[in-house]
Design a protein around this motif. Structure first.
Motif, PDB file in Angstrom:
ATOM      1  N   GLU A 193      36.479  27.703  48.062  1.00 21.36           N
ATOM      2  CA  GLU A 193      36.345  27.034  46.771  1.00 21.36           C
ATOM      3  C   GLU A 193      35.134  27.551  46.014  1.00 21.36           C
ATOM      4  O   GLU A 193      35.169  27.728  44.793  1.00 21.36           O
ATOM      5  CB  GLU A 193      36.235  25.523  46.977  1.00 21.36           C
ATOM      6  N   ALA A 194      34.039  27.837  46.744  1.00 17.54           N
ATOM      7  CA  ALA A 194      32.854  28.413  46.100  1.00 17.54           C
ATOM      8  C   ALA A 194      33.176  29.790  45.531  1.00 17.54           C
ATOM      9  O   ALA A 194      32.723  30.137  44.426  1.00 17.54           O
ATOM     10  CB  ALA A 194      31.715  28.507  47.111  1.00 17.54           C
ATOM     11  N   ARG A 195      33.987  30.577  46.267  1.00 16.85           N
ATOM     12  CA  ARG A 195      34.388  31.894  45.762  1.00 16.85           C
ATOM     13  C   ARG A 195      35.257  31.759  44.509  1.00 16.85           C
ATOM     14  O   ARG A 195      35.148  32.559  43.585  1.00 16.85           O
ATOM     15  CB  ARG A 195      35.162  32.643  46.847  1.00 16.85           C
ATOM     16  N   ARG A 196      36.139  30.756  44.518  1.00 10.94           N
ATOM     17  CA  ARG A 196      37.001  30.555  43.347  1.00 10.94           C
ATOM     18  C   ARG A 196      36.181  30.202  42.112  1.00 10.94           C
ATOM     19  O   ARG A 196      36.468  30.668  41.012  1.00 10.94           O
ATOM     20  CB  ARG A 196      38.026  29.447  43.640  1.00 10.94           C
ATOM     21  N   ARG A 197      35.173  29.355  42.309  1.00 12.70           N
ATOM     22  CA  ARG A 197      34.311  29.006  41.174  1.00 12.70           C
ATOM     23  C   ARG A 197      33.555  30.231  40.680  1.00 12.70           C
ATOM     24  O   ARG A 197      33.373  30.422  39.468  1.00 12.70           O
ATOM     25  CB  ARG A 197      33.337  27.898  41.581  1.00 12.70           C
ATOM     26  N   GLN A 198      33.118  31.072  41.638  1.00 12.46           N
ATOM     27  CA  GLN A 198      32.411  32.296  41.262  1.00 12.46           C
ATOM     28  C   GLN A 198      33.329  33.232  40.478  1.00 12.46           C
ATOM     29  O   GLN A 198      32.934  33.792  39.444  1.00 12.46           O
ATOM     30  CB  GLN A 198      31.910  32.998  42.532  1.00 12.46           C
ATOM     31  N   TYR A 199      34.574  33.364  40.961  1.00 16.29           N
ATOM     32  CA  TYR A 199      35.557  34.203  40.265  1.00 16.29           C
ATOM     33  C   TYR A 199      35.806  33.680  38.850  1.00 16.29           C
ATOM     34  O   TYR A 199      35.833  34.446  37.877  1.00 16.29           O
ATOM     35  CB  TYR A 199      36.850  34.232  41.072  1.00 16.29           C
ATOM     36  N   LYS A 200      35.982  32.364  38.733  1.00 22.07           N
ATOM     37  CA  LYS A 200      36.230  31.771  37.420  1.00 22.07           C
ATOM     38  C   LYS A 200      35.058  32.023  36.480  1.00 22.07           C
ATOM     39  O   LYS A 200      35.239  32.332  35.296  1.00 22.07           O
ATOM     40  CB  LYS A 200      36.462  30.263  37.572  1.00 22.07           C
ATOM     41  N   HIS A 201      33.821  31.913  37.014  1.00 14.34           N
ATOM     42  CA  HIS A 201      32.621  32.153  36.198  1.00 14.34           C
ATOM     43  C   HIS A 201      32.600  33.586  35.670  1.00 14.34           C
ATOM     44  O   HIS A 201      32.387  33.811  34.463  1.00 14.34           O
ATOM     45  CB  HIS A 201      31.378  31.877  37.049  1.00 14.34           C
ATOM     46  N   VAL A 349      37.818  45.694  32.573  1.00 12.54           N
ATOM     47  CA  VAL A 349      37.701  44.268  32.907  1.00 12.54           C
ATOM     48  C   VAL A 349      38.831  43.842  33.849  1.00 12.54           C
ATOM     49  O   VAL A 349      38.607  43.112  34.816  1.00 12.54           O
ATOM     50  CB  VAL A 349      37.708  43.422  31.622  1.00 12.54           C
ATOM     51  N   GLY A 350      40.046  44.306  33.578  1.00 10.93           N
ATOM     52  CA  GLY A 350      41.177  43.959  34.431  1.00 10.93           C
ATOM     53  C   GLY A 350      40.985  44.427  35.855  1.00 10.93           C
ATOM     54  O   GLY A 350      41.309  43.704  36.808  1.00 10.93           O
ATOM     55  N   ALA A 351      40.440  45.634  36.041  1.00  9.47           N
ATOM     56  CA  ALA A 351      40.219  46.171  37.383  1.00  9.47           C
ATOM     57  C   ALA A 351      39.165  45.351  38.134  1.00  9.47           C
ATOM     58  O   ALA A 351      39.319  45.054  39.325  1.00  9.47           O
ATOM     59  CB  ALA A 351      39.790  47.632  37.294  1.00  9.47           C
ATOM     60  N   ILE A 352      38.085  44.983  37.450  1.00  8.94           N
ATOM     61  CA  ILE A 352      37.030  44.175  38.074  1.00  8.94           C
ATOM     62  C   ILE A 352      37.586  42.816  38.513  1.00  8.94           C
ATOM     63  O   ILE A 352      37.365  42.362  39.649  1.00  8.94           O
ATOM     64  CB  ILE A 352      35.846  43.983  37.111  1.00  8.94           C
ATOM     65  N   LEU A 353      38.315  42.160  37.609  1.00 12.50           N
ATOM     66  CA  LEU A 353      38.829  40.824  37.914  1.00 12.50           C
ATOM     67  C   LEU A 353      39.931  40.874  38.960  1.00 12.50           C
ATOM     68  O   LEU A 353      40.088  39.915  39.732  1.00 12.50           O
ATOM     69  CB  LEU A 353      39.314  40.151  36.638  1.00 12.50           C
ATOM     70  N   ASP A 354      40.683  41.952  39.035  1.00  7.69           N
ATOM     71  CA  ASP A 354      41.678  42.097  40.101  1.00  7.69           C
ATOM     72  C   ASP A 354      41.011  42.093  41.473  1.00  7.69           C
ATOM     73  O   ASP A 354      41.515  41.508  42.434  1.00  7.69           O
ATOM     74  CB  ASP A 354      42.466  43.398  39.925  1.00  7.69           C
ATOM     75  N   LYS A 355      39.849  42.730  41.579  1.00 13.37           N
ATOM     76  CA  LYS A 355      39.133  42.766  42.861  1.00 13.37           C
ATOM     77  C   LYS A 355      38.639  41.384  43.241  1.00 13.37           C
ATOM     78  O   LYS A 355      38.725  40.972  44.401  1.00 13.37           O
ATOM     79  CB  LYS A 355      37.961  43.750  42.772  1.00 13.37           C
TER      80      LYS A 355
END
Length: 393
Positions: A193-201, A349-355
């Motif tokens: 969940e912490a990773r998900r929040r980090q990803y969302k940020h 941006v798409g490549a970064i967020l895919d990772k």
């Protein structure tokens, strides 16, 4: 497991006998209890749907209750009985069972069976979750959209019946495994969940960056948005049983599989109606989209990966109609305005967020893989404990 082996060697030196569930118990069908009959107080009650969503291997208290006058007319499970959900939309969940170890009787709904038996209740419940049980039950499941199994079919399934002391020792070990697994999963889920929040940020910050050459555009200037097509429920099956099968998506996500693809891959799909209205999914191979979803095809100059993360971040369910059956209109989506960076920036941006997305959600990497490994390890030891050498014929 040496204590189990020692007990078997002492108490059952010739091996463990297999008996049918019908030999050691009886199946009693629940009756009459509807969801609308559930209350916050009264006689303990379990609706079959709650077995899928709320209860684990055993329970000593109920989530819901019902009117005591109604309960007297219903079939009730006693201490030690199993409560079994006999219907589901997929084979794996058919015959999910909970051992009732509460002190009072509990009213049970239809589409559930009470299994009254002479074994340790938690031992039987663990057996119902094992691969040994799952492999036997499959041949007895019937139905298409709704899958079900009858009490007479369940009665034919074989169960190993070691001495009661052995059953209790297996339960003790599996209870410890279950508790340890739950603690580990809680830790990993918290980290996930912490990773998900980090990803969302990072997603929100990257998508909100004031890029050079960005411009404001309506969604219909970026995408071709159109509703999917109706398909008869009779053509949808729970599993991809045919080599030509493709996923079928509706407003609530994956509905099953069909052999009539109507969309190519590498598109974005938005739930248009249902529980997951506004949910965004990327489809990378052929699929079928029902009328309860919106298919989004990027136009020239739009990167599919950037588009997926953009639409995911937009909280699209906020634009759904405020009616009894909320829905997203294609016309409403078309008019939404977003900031669009250059294609090069979209790709970056798409490549970064895919990772980031893979780290959080891909079952082949990171924390989700560790969660899956823990569950697999637990299932392995459970199945080993529930596998015995048979008595000679």
């Amino acid at each position: 497991m040496s204590r189990v082996d020692d007990l078997i060697s002492r108490l059952a030196p010739e091996g463990i006998n297999l008996k049918t569930l019908g030999d050691v118990g009886e199946f009693i069908r629940g009756n009459g209890l509807q969801k609308s009959d559930l209350t916050d107080e009264g006689t303990p009650a379990i609706h079959y749907g709650q077995i899928h969503t709320h209860y684990g291997v055993w329970a000593s208290s109920t989530k819901s209750f019902t009117d005591p006058i109604l309960a007297k007319k219903l079939r009730r499970a006693k201490h030690g009985d199993l409560i079994i959900a006999t219907t589901s939309e997929d084979n794996a969940a058919v015959a999910k069972a909970t051992a009732w170890i509460g002190d009072s009787e509990v009213a049970v709904s239809g589409d559930a069976y009470i299994y009254r038996h002479s074994l340790d209740p938690r031992y039987v419940a663990y057996f119902f979750a094992s691969n040994h049980f799952q492999s036997q039950k499959t041949r007895h499941i019937s139905g298409t959209k709704v899958r079900r199994i009858s009490g007479s079919s369940l009665a034919k399934i074989n169960i190993p019946v070691p001495p009661l002391e052995v059953q209790r020792e297996i339960v003790r070990i599996l209870d410890q495994f279950t508790q340890l697994e739950a603690e580990l999963e809680a830790e990993l889920e918290a980290e996930l969940e912490a990773r998900r929040r980090q990803y969302k940020h990072y997603r929100e910050n990257l998508l909100a960056t004031d890029f050079a050459r960005s411009r404001s555009k309506r969604l219909d200037e970026l995408f071709d948005l159109r509703a999917g097509k109706f398909i008869a429920a009779s053509k949808i099956v729970p599993n991809a049983n045919n080599v030509h099968s493709v996923p079928c998506y509706g407003g609530g996500g994956l509905r099953g599989y069909v052999t009539e693809p109507n969309q190519r891959g590498d598109l974005v799909l938005i739930g248009r109606q249902g529980a997951l209205c506004g949910n965004v999914k990327r489809a990378c191979s052929k699929f079928y989209a029902t009328e309860h979803s919106v298919v989004v095809t990027p136009l020239d100059g739009v990167d599919i990966r950037w588009a997926f993360h953009l639409l995911t971040s937009m909280n699209l369910n906020q634009y759904a109609s405020k009616s009894a059956q909320p829905g997203l209109a294609v016309g409403t989506l078309n008019k939404l305005v977003v900031e669009v960076p250059s294609l090069d920036d979209q790709i970056r941006v798409g490549a970064i967020l895919d990772k980031f997305d893979a780290l959080v959600n891909d079952l082949s990497v990171g924390l989700p893989a560790e969660l899956a490994a823990r569950r697999k390890q637990y299932e392995y030891y459970r199945d080993r404990l529930l596998t015995f050498e048979k008595e000679p014929a």
